[in-house]
Scaffold this motif. Structure first.
Motif, PDB file in Angstrom:
ATOM      1  N   THR A 128      20.325 -13.187  82.313  1.00 55.61           N
ATOM      2  CA  THR A 128      19.849 -14.351  81.558  1.00 55.61           C
ATOM      3  C   THR A 128      20.904 -15.457  81.537  1.00 55.61           C
ATOM      4  N   ASP A 129      22.139 -15.099  81.203  1.00 54.94           N
ATOM      5  CA  ASP A 129      23.205 -16.103  81.114  1.00 54.94           C
ATOM      6  C   ASP A 129      23.528 -16.699  82.481  1.00 54.94           C
ATOM      7  N   PHE A 130      23.607 -15.840  83.498  1.00 50.97           N
ATOM      8  CA  PHE A 130      23.920 -16.324  84.843  1.00 50.97           C
ATOM      9  C   PHE A 130      22.828 -17.288  85.311  1.00 50.97           C
ATOM     10  N   ALA A 131      21.564 -16.900  85.107  1.00 54.03           N
ATOM     11  CA  ALA A 131      20.440 -17.743  85.526  1.00 54.03           C
ATOM     12  C   ALA A 131      20.490 -19.109  84.847  1.00 54.03           C
ATOM     13  N   SER A 132      20.916 -19.135  83.594  1.00 51.45           N
ATOM     14  CA  SER A 132      20.936 -20.401  82.861  1.00 51.45           C
ATOM     15  C   SER A 132      21.877 -21.419  83.506  1.00 51.45           C
ATOM     16  N   TYR A 133      22.962 -20.958  84.106  1.00 49.63           N
ATOM     17  CA  TYR A 133      23.876 -21.885  84.782  1.00 49.63           C
ATOM     18  C   TYR A 133      23.213 -22.522  86.003  1.00 49.63           C
ATOM     19  N   GLY A 134      22.277 -21.795  86.603  1.00 52.69           N
ATOM     20  CA  GLY A 134      21.530 -22.337  87.733  1.00 52.69           C
ATOM     21  C   GLY A 134      20.221 -22.982  87.315  1.00 52.69           C
ATOM     22  N   ARG A 135      20.064 -23.174  85.981  1.00 53.61           N
ATOM     23  CA  ARG A 135      18.838 -23.743  85.404  1.00 53.61           C
ATOM     24  C   ARG A 135      17.606 -22.970  85.871  1.00 53.61           C
ATOM     25  N   ALA A 136      17.721 -21.642  85.785  1.00 52.51           N
ATOM     26  CA  ALA A 136      16.631 -20.756  86.181  1.00 52.51           C
ATOM     27  C   ALA A 136      16.361 -19.773  85.052  1.00 52.51           C
ATOM     28  N   SER A 137      15.273 -19.059  85.170  1.00 49.94           N
ATOM     29  CA  SER A 137      14.909 -18.057  84.175  1.00 49.94           C
ATOM     30  C   SER A 137      15.431 -16.686  84.600  1.00 49.94           C
ATOM     31  N   LYS A 138      15.412 -15.753  83.651  1.00 52.31           N
ATOM     32  CA  LYS A 138      15.815 -14.384  83.976  1.00 52.31           C
ATOM     33  C   LYS A 138      14.900 -13.812  85.053  1.00 52.31           C
ATOM     34  N   SER A 139      13.612 -14.106  84.977  1.00 48.81           N
ATOM     35  CA  SER A 139      12.691 -13.573  85.992  1.00 48.81           C
ATOM     36  C   SER A 139      13.007 -14.135  87.380  1.00 48.81           C
ATOM     37  N   SER A 140      13.416 -15.401  87.450  1.00 46.60           N
ATOM     38  CA  SER A 140      13.839 -15.968  88.739  1.00 46.60           C
ATOM     39  C   SER A 140      15.103 -15.273  89.233  1.00 46.60           C
ATOM     40  N   GLN A 141      16.030 -15.022  88.300  1.00 47.98           N
ATOM     41  CA  GLN A 141      17.272 -14.329  88.660  1.00 47.98           C
ATOM     42  C   GLN A 141      16.957 -12.964  89.262  1.00 47.98           C
ATOM     43  N   GLU A 144      28.216 -11.143  92.685  1.00 45.60           N
ATOM     44  CA  GLU A 144      28.902 -12.312  92.134  1.00 45.60           C
ATOM     45  C   GLU A 144      28.633 -12.442  90.634  1.00 45.60           C
ATOM     46  N   ARG A 145      27.398 -12.195  90.224  1.00 50.10           N
ATOM     47  CA  ARG A 145      27.076 -12.252  88.794  1.00 50.10           C
ATOM     48  C   ARG A 145      27.911 -11.235  88.034  1.00 50.10           C
ATOM     49  N   GLU A 146      27.974 -10.014  88.555  1.00 53.32           N
ATOM     50  CA  GLU A 146      28.736  -8.964  87.892  1.00 53.32           C
ATOM     51  C   GLU A 146      30.234  -9.262  87.934  1.00 53.32           C
ATOM     52  N   ARG A 147      30.702  -9.833  89.040  1.00 48.35           N
ATOM     53  CA  ARG A 147      32.123 -10.193  89.145  1.00 48.35           C
ATOM     54  C   ARG A 147      32.506 -11.187  88.057  1.00 48.35           C
ATOM     55  N   LEU A 148      31.579 -12.076  87.742  1.00 54.56           N
ATOM     56  CA  LEU A 148      31.837 -13.081  86.719  1.00 54.56           C
ATOM     57  C   LEU A 148      31.552 -12.559  85.311  1.00 54.56           C
ATOM     58  N   GLY A 149      31.069 -11.330  85.209  1.00 51.19           N
ATOM     59  CA  GLY A 149      30.872 -10.697  83.914  1.00 51.19           C
ATOM     60  C   GLY A 149      29.692 -11.233  83.116  1.00 51.19           C
ATOM     61  N   LEU A 150      28.642 -11.670  83.805  1.00 52.33           N
ATOM     62  CA  LEU A 150      27.493 -12.256  83.118  1.00 52.33           C
ATOM     63  C   LEU A 150      26.238 -11.407  83.291  1.00 52.33           C
ATOM     64  N   ASN A 151      25.384 -11.427  82.269  1.00 52.68           N
ATOM     65  CA  ASN A 151      24.090 -10.767  82.411  1.00 52.68           C
ATOM     66  C   ASN A 151      23.147 -11.707  83.164  1.00 52.68           C
TER      67      ASN A 151
END
Length: 130
Positions: free
Chosen positions: A22-35, A13-20
């Motif tokens: 870090t950016d994808f995690a930010s929408y979920g108010r999470a960190s890259k490490s959580s992602q 889903e992240r790749e389908r939306l074209g996000l890395n």
């Protein structure tokens, strides 16, 4: 196994939306490490899922493997990705010349525009004709 599959679907889903990550995690108010952990199979929080749903992530698909929306309602980019994945899944180890593969992807893309069509239908069709 189910956790790993959910992590894989989240990455899809992240790749389908074209996000890395870090950016994808930010929408979920999470960190890259959580992602990264979520993509490895750690169960995400409800708040995270609510956040990524606002940018179009298909939460039903992430959790269950079933698409919430039919492929015909996906964005052009998402429908193209679904068409390519359907062709690759349908072909398995079989190879097509690039021109034939492009024709198959175009056909799958057009089929996925039909409201009654699903990715599984397209994969099955490709398996039968390949």
């Amino acid at each position: 196994m189910e956790y790993f599959e959910r992590g894989q679907r989240l990455r899809e889903e992240r790749e389908r939306l074209g996000l890395n990550q870090t950016d994808f995690a930010s929408y979920g108010r999470a960190s890259k490490s959580s992602q990264i952990l979520y993509e490895k199979g750690k169960p995400p929080t409800a708040d995270y899922l609510a956040g990524i749903s606002l940018i179009g992530a298909d939460i039903t698909y992430i959790l269950t493997g079933r698409r919430e929306r039919p492929a015909s309602e996906l964005t052009d980019r998402a429908r193209l990705l679904a068409a390519i994945e359907a062709i690759e899944d349908g072909l398995g180890d079989k190879r097509l010349p690039p021109a034939k593969k492009a024709e198959a992807i175009l056909l799958a893309y057009e089929l996925l525009a039909e409201p009654a069509a699903s990715r599984d239908n397209v994969v099955e069709l490709i398996r039968r004709v390949a």
